[in-house]
Design a protein around this motif. Structure first.
Motif, PDB file in Angstrom:
ATOM      1  N   LEU A 122      -4.517  38.769  76.692  1.00 14.01           N
ATOM      2  CA  LEU A 122      -3.389  39.080  77.579  1.00 14.01           C
ATOM      3  C   LEU A 122      -2.179  39.552  76.769  1.00 14.01           C
ATOM      4  O   LEU A 122      -1.544  40.550  77.114  1.00 14.01           O
ATOM      5  N   PHE A 123      -1.869  38.855  75.698  1.00 13.14           N
ATOM      6  CA  PHE A 123      -0.762  39.290  74.830  1.00 13.14           C
ATOM      7  C   PHE A 123      -1.008  40.708  74.319  1.00 13.14           C
ATOM      8  O   PHE A 123      -0.110  41.561  74.361  1.00 13.14           O
ATOM      9  N   ARG A 124      -2.200  40.965  73.825  1.00 10.82           N
ATOM     10  CA  ARG A 124      -2.500  42.301  73.284  1.00 10.82           C
ATOM     11  C   ARG A 124      -2.393  43.363  74.378  1.00 10.82           C
ATOM     12  O   ARG A 124      -1.855  44.446  74.142  1.00 10.82           O
ATOM     13  N   GLY A 127       1.006  44.529  74.958  1.00 12.14           N
ATOM     14  CA  GLY A 127       1.652  45.179  73.831  1.00 12.14           C
ATOM     15  C   GLY A 127       2.299  44.223  72.844  1.00 12.14           C
ATOM     16  O   GLY A 127       3.045  44.649  71.964  1.00 12.14           O
ATOM     17  N   ILE A 128       2.010  42.935  72.977  1.00 10.54           N
ATOM     18  CA  ILE A 128       2.554  41.934  72.061  1.00 10.54           C
ATOM     19  C   ILE A 128       1.512  41.685  70.965  1.00 10.54           C
ATOM     20  O   ILE A 128       0.377  41.322  71.278  1.00 10.54           O
ATOM     21  N   PRO A 129       1.865  41.904  69.706  1.00 16.79           N
ATOM     22  CA  PRO A 129       0.888  41.677  68.638  1.00 16.79           C
ATOM     23  C   PRO A 129       0.369  40.240  68.668  1.00 16.79           C
ATOM     24  O   PRO A 129       1.146  39.288  68.707  1.00 16.79           O
ATOM     25  N   PRO A 154      -2.490  34.770  61.250  1.00 19.15           N
ATOM     26  CA  PRO A 154      -1.281  35.617  61.291  1.00 19.15           C
ATOM     27  C   PRO A 154      -0.526  35.553  59.959  1.00 19.15           C
ATOM     28  O   PRO A 154       0.480  34.863  59.828  1.00 19.15           O
ATOM     29  N   ASP A 155      -1.056  36.265  58.963  1.00 15.92           N
ATOM     30  CA  ASP A 155      -0.469  36.264  57.627  1.00 15.92           C
ATOM     31  C   ASP A 155      -0.072  37.682  57.227  1.00 15.92           C
ATOM     32  O   ASP A 155       0.086  38.545  58.088  1.00 15.92           O
ATOM     33  N   GLY A 156       0.067  37.930  55.944  1.00 14.64           N
ATOM     34  CA  GLY A 156       0.495  39.235  55.457  1.00 14.64           C
ATOM     35  C   GLY A 156      -0.429  40.369  55.833  1.00 14.64           C
ATOM     36  O   GLY A 156       0.013  41.483  56.132  1.00 14.64           O
ATOM     37  N   ARG A 157      -1.737  40.138  55.845  1.00 13.19           N
ATOM     38  CA  ARG A 157      -2.673  41.180  56.251  1.00 13.19           C
ATOM     39  C   ARG A 157      -2.496  41.508  57.734  1.00 13.19           C
ATOM     40  O   ARG A 157      -2.591  42.650  58.146  1.00 13.19           O
ATOM     41  N   PHE A 158      -2.233  40.472  58.522  1.00 12.59           N
ATOM     42  CA  PHE A 158      -1.977  40.656  59.954  1.00 12.59           C
ATOM     43  C   PHE A 158      -0.727  41.515  60.161  1.00 12.59           C
ATOM     44  O   PHE A 158      -0.743  42.493  60.908  1.00 12.59           O
ATOM     45  N   THR A 159       0.376  41.149  59.494  1.00  8.75           N
ATOM     46  CA  THR A 159       1.622  41.897  59.695  1.00  8.75           C
ATOM     47  C   THR A 159       1.522  43.313  59.145  1.00  8.75           C
ATOM     48  O   THR A 159       2.029  44.247  59.769  1.00  8.75           O
ATOM     49  N   ALA A 160       0.858  43.500  58.013  1.00  7.47           N
ATOM     50  CA  ALA A 160       0.714  44.847  57.442  1.00  7.47           C
ATOM     51  C   ALA A 160      -0.094  45.750  58.365  1.00  7.47           C
ATOM     52  O   ALA A 160       0.176  46.948  58.460  1.00  7.47           O
ATOM     53  N   SER A 161      -1.077  45.190  59.076  1.00  2.00           N
ATOM     54  CA  SER A 161      -1.880  46.014  59.976  1.00  2.00           C
ATOM     55  C   SER A 161      -1.140  46.351  61.276  1.00  2.00           C
ATOM     56  O   SER A 161      -1.413  47.364  61.896  1.00  2.00           O
ATOM     57  N   ARG A 162      -0.178  45.524  61.666  1.00  2.00           N
ATOM     58  CA  ARG A 162       0.581  45.777  62.900  1.00  2.00           C
ATOM     59  C   ARG A 162       1.868  46.549  62.627  1.00  2.00           C
ATOM     60  O   ARG A 162       2.309  47.315  63.467  1.00  2.00           O
ATOM     61  N   TRP A 163       2.479  46.301  61.485  1.00  2.00           N
ATOM     62  CA  TRP A 163       3.734  46.955  61.111  1.00  2.00           C
ATOM     63  C   TRP A 163       3.614  47.528  59.693  1.00  2.00           C
ATOM     64  O   TRP A 163       4.251  47.033  58.752  1.00  2.00           O
ATOM     65  N   PRO A 164       2.789  48.563  59.511  1.00  2.00           N
ATOM     66  CA  PRO A 164       2.522  49.080  58.146  1.00  2.00           C
ATOM     67  C   PRO A 164       3.778  49.568  57.423  1.00  2.00           C
ATOM     68  O   PRO A 164       3.830  49.525  56.202  1.00  2.00           O
ATOM     69  N   GLU A 165       4.780  49.969  58.140  1.00  2.00           N
ATOM     70  CA  GLU A 165       6.015  50.473  57.517  1.00  2.00           C
ATOM     71  C   GLU A 165       6.852  49.341  56.907  1.00  2.00           C
ATOM     72  O   GLU A 165       7.788  49.597  56.166  1.00  2.00           O
ATOM     73  N   HIS A 166       6.499  48.087  57.201  1.00  2.00           N
ATOM     74  CA  HIS A 166       7.285  46.953  56.709  1.00  2.00           C
ATOM     75  C   HIS A 166       6.552  46.093  55.697  1.00  2.00           C
ATOM     76  O   HIS A 166       7.007  45.008  55.371  1.00  2.00           O
ATOM     77  N   GLY A 167       5.396  46.507  55.223  1.00  2.00           N
ATOM     78  CA  GLY A 167       4.688  45.740  54.207  1.00  2.00           C
ATOM     79  C   GLY A 167       3.918  44.585  54.789  1.00  2.00           C
ATOM     80  O   GLY A 167       3.583  44.565  55.964  1.00  2.00           O
TER      81      GLY A 167
END
Length: 169
Positions: A122-124, A127-129, A154-167
């Motif tokens: 439902l979150f996805r 549009g909510i990561p 929900p770690d660095g790999r998770f955030t990098a895949s959702r927000w690649p412009e932010h590392g």
């Protein structure tokens, strides 16, 4: 690559093998949330195709409230407890489909076995990561523990895949 782990088309298997001493430690002191050594066989093919991961960290997962309720002075009282796998616990370079950690939710309080899957979906959809999920059967020393939900950490790999412009963090 990680999407393979979370494919909804098949129930995967996570087969852990632990030394008896490590299994005893997990079942008597699991409330401390300390990792023990385990070997993992990830079974993902219909014909038993699998991959082996030696020496991963395995521990019970829960909150400061819920996990201690599953233990008393004699050991584990709950038949089914969530797990956390840390692939980098004994080898900092080890990855599982590029992931360092993975969660296996027990769904012990969900008779439908659908709450986690539906909520994250439902979150996805909104549009909510949110972490990806998939069903899996979990075995410990060849004993079926039951059906779990595999949940992306929900770690660095998770955030990098959702927000690649932010590392990655």
């Amino acid at each position: 690559e990680r999407s393979f782990v979370f494919a909804q088309s098949k129930i995967r298997e996570y087969r852990f093998t632990l030394d008896e001493a490590d299994l005893t430690k997990l079942d008597t002191e699991g409330w401390k949330e300390e990792f023990v050594r385990a070997d993992l066989k990830f079974v993902h093919g219909e014909d038993g195709v699998s991959e082996d991961y030696e020496e991963v960290g395995l521990r019970y997962k829960g909150s400061n409230y819920s996990l201690p309720k599953c233990f008393d002075n004699t050991g584990k009282m709950c038949a089914k407890i969530s797990y956390k796998i840390k692939f980098t616990e004994y080898d900092k370079d080890k990855r599982f489909y590029k992931m360092k950690k993975l969660c296996l939710h027990s769904m012990k309080n969900d008779p439908t076995k659908m709450h986690d899957m539906l909520a994250y979906e439902l979150f996805r959809e909104m549009g909510i990561p949110a972490p990806r999920t998939a069903y899996a059967n979990v075995y410990v020393n060849n004993n079926l523990i039951g059906l779990f939900v595999t949940v992306e950490e929900p770690d660095g790999r998770f955030t990098a895949s959702r927000w690649p412009e932010h590392g990655d963090g």
